[in-house]
Scaffold this motif. Structure first.
Motif, PDB file in Angstrom:
ATOM      1  N   SER A  14       0.805  -1.213   0.000  1.00  0.00           N
ATOM      2  CA  SER A  14       0.000   0.000   0.000  1.00  0.00           C
ATOM      3  C   SER A  14       0.844   1.271   0.000  1.00  0.00           C
ATOM      4  CB  SER A  14      -0.928   0.000   1.222  1.00  0.00           C
ATOM      5  OG  SER A  14      -0.159  -0.074   2.424  1.00  0.00           O
ATOM      6  N   ARG A  15       2.140   1.162   0.288  1.00  0.00           N
ATOM      7  CA  ARG A  15       3.013   2.328   0.331  1.00  0.00           C
ATOM      8  C   ARG A  15       3.472   2.768  -1.053  1.00  0.00           C
ATOM      9  NH1 ARG A  15       7.789   0.085   3.495  1.00  0.00           N
ATOM     10  NH2 ARG A  15       8.692   2.068   2.803  1.00  0.00           N
ATOM     11  N   PHE A  16       3.189   1.987  -2.083  1.00  0.00           N
ATOM     12  CA  PHE A  16       3.766   2.226  -3.405  1.00  0.00           C
ATOM     13  C   PHE A  16       2.682   2.341  -4.469  1.00  0.00           C
ATOM     14  CE2 PHE A  16       6.791  -0.184  -0.828  1.00  0.00           C
ATOM     15  CZ  PHE A  16       7.872   0.672  -0.857  1.00  0.00           C
ATOM     16  N   PRO A  17       3.029   2.891  -5.635  1.00  0.00           N
ATOM     17  CA  PRO A  17       2.060   2.950  -6.727  1.00  0.00           C
ATOM     18  C   PRO A  17       1.517   1.561  -7.064  1.00  0.00           C
ATOM     19  CG  PRO A  17       4.002   4.261  -7.241  1.00  0.00           C
ATOM     20  CD  PRO A  17       4.319   3.494  -5.997  1.00  0.00           C
ATOM     21  N   VAL A  18       0.352   1.546  -7.668  1.00  0.00           N
ATOM     22  CA  VAL A  18      -0.304   0.283  -7.985  1.00  0.00           C
ATOM     23  C   VAL A  18       0.271  -0.323  -9.260  1.00  0.00           C
ATOM     24  CG1 VAL A  18      -2.514  -0.814  -8.552  1.00  0.00           C
ATOM     25  CG2 VAL A  18      -2.418   1.009  -6.841  1.00  0.00           C
ATOM     26  N   GLY A  19       0.399  -1.652  -9.249  1.00  0.00           N
ATOM     27  CA  GLY A  19       0.778  -2.386 -10.450  1.00  0.00           C
ATOM     28  C   GLY A  19       2.155  -2.012 -10.962  1.00  0.00           C
ATOM     29  N   ARG A  20       2.274  -2.029 -12.280  1.00  0.00           N
ATOM     30  CA  ARG A  20       3.574  -1.844 -12.918  1.00  0.00           C
ATOM     31  C   ARG A  20       4.197  -0.483 -12.640  1.00  0.00           C
ATOM     32  NH1 ARG A  20       5.926  -5.267 -16.230  1.00  0.00           N
ATOM     33  NH2 ARG A  20       7.664  -4.564 -17.511  1.00  0.00           N
ATOM     34  N   PHE A  23       7.164  -0.577 -10.274  1.00  0.00           N
ATOM     35  CA  PHE A  23       8.468  -0.956 -10.818  1.00  0.00           C
ATOM     36  C   PHE A  23       8.289  -1.183 -12.319  1.00  0.00           C
ATOM     37  CE2 PHE A  23      12.266  -3.468 -11.631  1.00  0.00           C
ATOM     38  CZ  PHE A  23      13.197  -2.825 -10.826  1.00  0.00           C
ATOM     39  N   PRO A  24       8.459  -0.134 -13.116  1.00  0.00           N
ATOM     40  CA  PRO A  24       8.144  -0.196 -14.543  1.00  0.00           C
ATOM     41  C   PRO A  24       9.207  -0.828 -15.419  1.00  0.00           C
ATOM     42  CG  PRO A  24       8.876   2.005 -13.968  1.00  0.00           C
ATOM     43  CD  PRO A  24       8.817   1.235 -12.685  1.00  0.00           C
ATOM     44  N   HIS A  25      10.308  -1.297 -14.851  1.00  0.00           N
ATOM     45  CA  HIS A  25      11.428  -1.814 -15.630  1.00  0.00           C
ATOM     46  C   HIS A  25      11.238  -3.294 -15.956  1.00  0.00           C
ATOM     47  CE1 HIS A  25      13.461   1.899 -14.375  1.00  0.00           C
ATOM     48  NE2 HIS A  25      13.027   1.620 -13.163  1.00  0.00           N
ATOM     49  N   ARG A  26      11.581  -3.667 -17.182  1.00  0.00           N
ATOM     50  CA  ARG A  26      11.553  -5.088 -17.546  1.00  0.00           C
ATOM     51  C   ARG A  26      12.750  -5.821 -16.976  1.00  0.00           C
ATOM     52  NH1 ARG A  26      13.107  -7.948 -23.176  1.00  0.00           N
ATOM     53  NH2 ARG A  26      15.129  -7.462 -22.228  1.00  0.00           N
ATOM     54  N   ASP A  27      13.895  -5.133 -16.906  1.00  0.00           N
ATOM     55  CA  ASP A  27      15.152  -5.750 -16.476  1.00  0.00           C
ATOM     56  C   ASP A  27      15.671  -5.073 -15.212  1.00  0.00           C
ATOM     57  OD1 ASP A  27      15.289  -7.248 -19.006  1.00  0.00           O
ATOM     58  OD2 ASP A  27      15.787  -5.301 -19.901  1.00  0.00           O
ATOM     59  N   LEU A  28      16.663  -5.709 -14.603  1.00  0.00           N
ATOM     60  CA  LEU A  28      17.407  -5.092 -13.506  1.00  0.00           C
ATOM     61  C   LEU A  28      18.882  -5.189 -13.862  1.00  0.00           C
ATOM     62  CD1 LEU A  28      17.550  -3.777 -10.729  1.00  0.00           C
ATOM     63  CD2 LEU A  28      17.622  -6.070  -9.721  1.00  0.00           C
ATOM     64  N   THR A 331       8.992 -11.141 -13.293  1.00  0.00           N
ATOM     65  CA  THR A 331       8.228 -12.116 -14.082  1.00  0.00           C
ATOM     66  C   THR A 331       6.720 -11.934 -13.951  1.00  0.00           C
ATOM     67  OG1 THR A 331       8.340 -13.753 -12.276  1.00  0.00           O
ATOM     68  CG2 THR A 331      10.042 -13.876 -13.988  1.00  0.00           C
ATOM     69  N   ARG A 332       6.284 -10.903 -13.265  1.00  0.00           N
ATOM     70  CA  ARG A 332       4.842 -10.709 -13.082  1.00  0.00           C
ATOM     71  C   ARG A 332       4.101 -10.525 -14.407  1.00  0.00           C
ATOM     72  NH1 ARG A 332       4.508  -6.953  -7.556  1.00  0.00           N
ATOM     73  NH2 ARG A 332       5.201  -8.634  -6.151  1.00  0.00           N
ATOM     74  N   ARG A 334       4.894 -11.723 -17.326  1.00  0.00           N
ATOM     75  CA  ARG A 334       4.851 -13.014 -18.019  1.00  0.00           C
ATOM     76  C   ARG A 334       3.865 -13.961 -17.367  1.00  0.00           C
ATOM     77  NH1 ARG A 334       9.205 -13.150 -21.454  1.00  0.00           N
ATOM     78  NH2 ARG A 334       9.212 -15.388 -21.774  1.00  0.00           N
ATOM     79  N   ARG A 335       3.629 -13.788 -16.073  1.00  0.00           N
ATOM     80  CA  ARG A 335       2.693 -14.652 -15.366  1.00  0.00           C
ATOM     81  C   ARG A 335       1.270 -14.103 -15.368  1.00  0.00           C
ATOM     82  NH1 ARG A 335       3.781 -14.548 -10.153  1.00  0.00           N
ATOM     83  NH2 ARG A 335       5.480 -13.021 -10.170  1.00  0.00           N
ATOM     84  N   GLY A 336       1.092 -12.929 -15.984  1.00  0.00           N
ATOM     85  CA  GLY A 336      -0.243 -12.370 -16.096  1.00  0.00           C
ATOM     86  C   GLY A 336      -0.797 -11.812 -14.806  1.00  0.00           C
ATOM     87  N   VAL A 337       0.092 -11.366 -13.905  1.00  0.00           N
ATOM     88  CA  VAL A 337      -0.364 -10.773 -12.654  1.00  0.00           C
ATOM     89  C   VAL A 337      -1.123  -9.484 -12.976  1.00  0.00           C
ATOM     90  CG1 VAL A 337       0.371  -9.748 -10.456  1.00  0.00           C
ATOM     91  CG2 VAL A 337       1.507 -11.793 -11.338  1.00  0.00           C
ATOM     92  N   LYS A 338      -2.262  -9.306 -12.349  1.00  0.00           N
ATOM     93  CA  LYS A 338      -3.135  -8.170 -12.632  1.00  0.00           C
ATOM     94  C   LYS A 338      -2.391  -6.848 -12.452  1.00  0.00           C
ATOM     95  CE  LYS A 338      -7.610  -6.163 -11.387  1.00  0.00           C
ATOM     96  NZ  LYS A 338      -8.805  -6.272 -10.483  1.00  0.00           N
ATOM     97  N   GLY A 339      -2.487  -5.998 -13.466  1.00  0.00           N
ATOM     98  CA  GLY A 339      -1.860  -4.689 -13.404  1.00  0.00           C
ATOM     99  C   GLY A 339      -0.415  -4.662 -13.855  1.00  0.00           C
ATOM    100  N   TRP A 340       0.132  -5.831 -14.249  1.00  0.00           N
ATOM    101  CA  TRP A 340       1.545  -5.889 -14.614  1.00  0.00           C
ATOM    102  C   TRP A 340       1.771  -6.269 -16.067  1.00  0.00           C
ATOM    103  CZ3 TRP A 340       5.767  -4.786 -11.453  1.00  0.00           C
ATOM    104  CH2 TRP A 340       5.426  -4.408 -10.158  1.00  0.00           C
ATOM    105  N   SER A 341       0.729  -6.412 -16.829  1.00  0.00           N
ATOM    106  CA  SER A 341       0.909  -6.812 -18.226  1.00  0.00           C
ATOM    107  C   SER A 341       1.331  -5.611 -19.083  1.00  0.00           C
ATOM    108  CB  SER A 341      -0.376  -7.404 -18.787  1.00  0.00           C
ATOM    109  OG  SER A 341      -1.446  -6.494 -18.643  1.00  0.00           O
TER     110      SER A 341
END
Length: 341
Positions: A14-20, A23-28, A331-332, A334-341
């Motif tokens: 709850s302390r952070f923005p929702v979904g992607r 953390f908007p980065h594909r890589d680290l 991997t969220r 790729r796993r279809g986690v809501k808000g991360w596609s």
């Protein structure tokens, strides 16, 4: 099977923005690409895995059906083992590729290796390579998330993250607030020139509000490092004065060509962390080391093993949790986690 949480039921979420947006980065591939809130987000996500890893049953299924390739073109027992344990505890199929077994040894280019790995449909690739920028080069050629496990003298982002998590845990255990590191003075001493750990920690710790002092012999201090905001010292005793945390680094002799120090004995005399020298720091200063340690060179055993001051083993423990968090978050989509596609 032990229960596992995702971001939707992780109280810290709850302390952070929702979904992607969190953390908007594909890589680290480096700490330098991250915003302060993104670093804090990964630390918060890792906290649940700290507790998970302390359970007797430590196997979950969030990454079941996914394949993680650990492609290590440069040896590192502890980092490889940590990533392997992290992937397996999340339920992934983990494949380790060692440099000695790599077709790179037969003349294959790094780009061709990247194309080959991509054709194998990996869901995440962890890369460790001796050349700066190699991880980003591979990331640009593949379709899946890439995690940098250390590239040349560039960066080692998960090491900096685990160091921050270990430090935060130690501060909380002492009853101190650890939302960030504002007000802390952290001295990093050793082979700064060849250390990607020092570079990533400098970026991470400063982003979290700490004042960072770097200390090394002149020959082992990068030219112009002051531009990154660090306080530069060549006198270790002066660099230690009032420090809240002391992080020691080993001499990376495998990266050295030529004479950078007179001798290990002389180096220890000037830059080794002893109990006497630790007395220049604050009275309860914490001691850190990313490992592997050269006892008797950069740090004495009676300092490394101080029960109330050393958090070196805690750093190792936090490594698995941080790497679990990074693999799970990246991997969220790729796993279809809501808000991360």
């Amino acid at each position: 099977m032990a229960s596992m949480t995702t971001r939707s039921d992780n109280p810290a979420s709850s302390r952070f923005p929702v979904g992607r947006q969190a953390f908007p980065h594909r890589d680290l591939t480096g700490i330098g690409r991250l915003q302060r809130h993104e670093i804090l987000f990964l630390l918060a996500e890792a906290q649940q895995w700290v507790e998970f890893n302390r359970q007797s049953a430590k196997h979950g299924d969030l990454l079941t059906g996914l394949t993680v390739i650990n492609a290590f073109f440069e040896n590192s027992t502890r980092t490889l083992l940590s990533f392997e344990i992290a992937g397996k505890r999340l339920g992934a199929d983990v494949v380790n590729m060692h440099a000695a077994q790599s077709s790179v040894k037969k003349g294959e280019t790094l780009i061709d290796t990247a194309i080959t790995l991509n054709a194998m449909r990996a869901d995440a690739i962890v890369i460790r390579h001796g050349s700066s920028g190699a991880t980003q080069l591979i990331a640009d050629q593949v379709d899946c998330p890439v995690l940098n496990a250390g590239d040349g003298q560039h960066e080692h982002p998960t090491q900096a993250l685990l160091d921050a998590l270990a430090l935060r845990e130690a501060l909380v255990a002492r009853g101190q607030s650890a939302d960030d590191f504002t007000g802390l003075t952290i001295t990093i001493c050793g082979d700064i020139l060849h250390s990607r750990v020092a570079r990533s920690n400098l970026l991470c710790l400063q982003a979290l509000g700490a004042t960072v002092r770097l200390c090394a012999p002149p020959a082992l201090m990068p030219t112009g490092i002051e531009a990154m905001g660090a306080e530069v010292h060549h006198d270790f005793d002066a660099a230690l004065k009032g420090a809240d945390v002391v992080m020691m680094l080993r001499l990376q002799t495998e990266r050295m060509s030529g004479q950078f120090i007179p001798s290990p004995r002389e180096y220890h005399h000037l830059y080794g962390l002893t109990k006497r020298r630790l007395g220049y720091a604050s009275g309860d200063a914490l001691v850190m080391h990313p490992g592997p340690m050269n006892r008797g060179v950069e740090i004495d055993s009676d300092v490394a093993d101080m029960i109330d001051r050393s958090i070196i083993t805690r750093q190792v423990e936090m490594g698995v949790a941080i790497r679990m968090a990074c693999l799970e978050v990246l991997t969220r989509a790729r796993r279809g986690v809501k808000g991360w596609s």
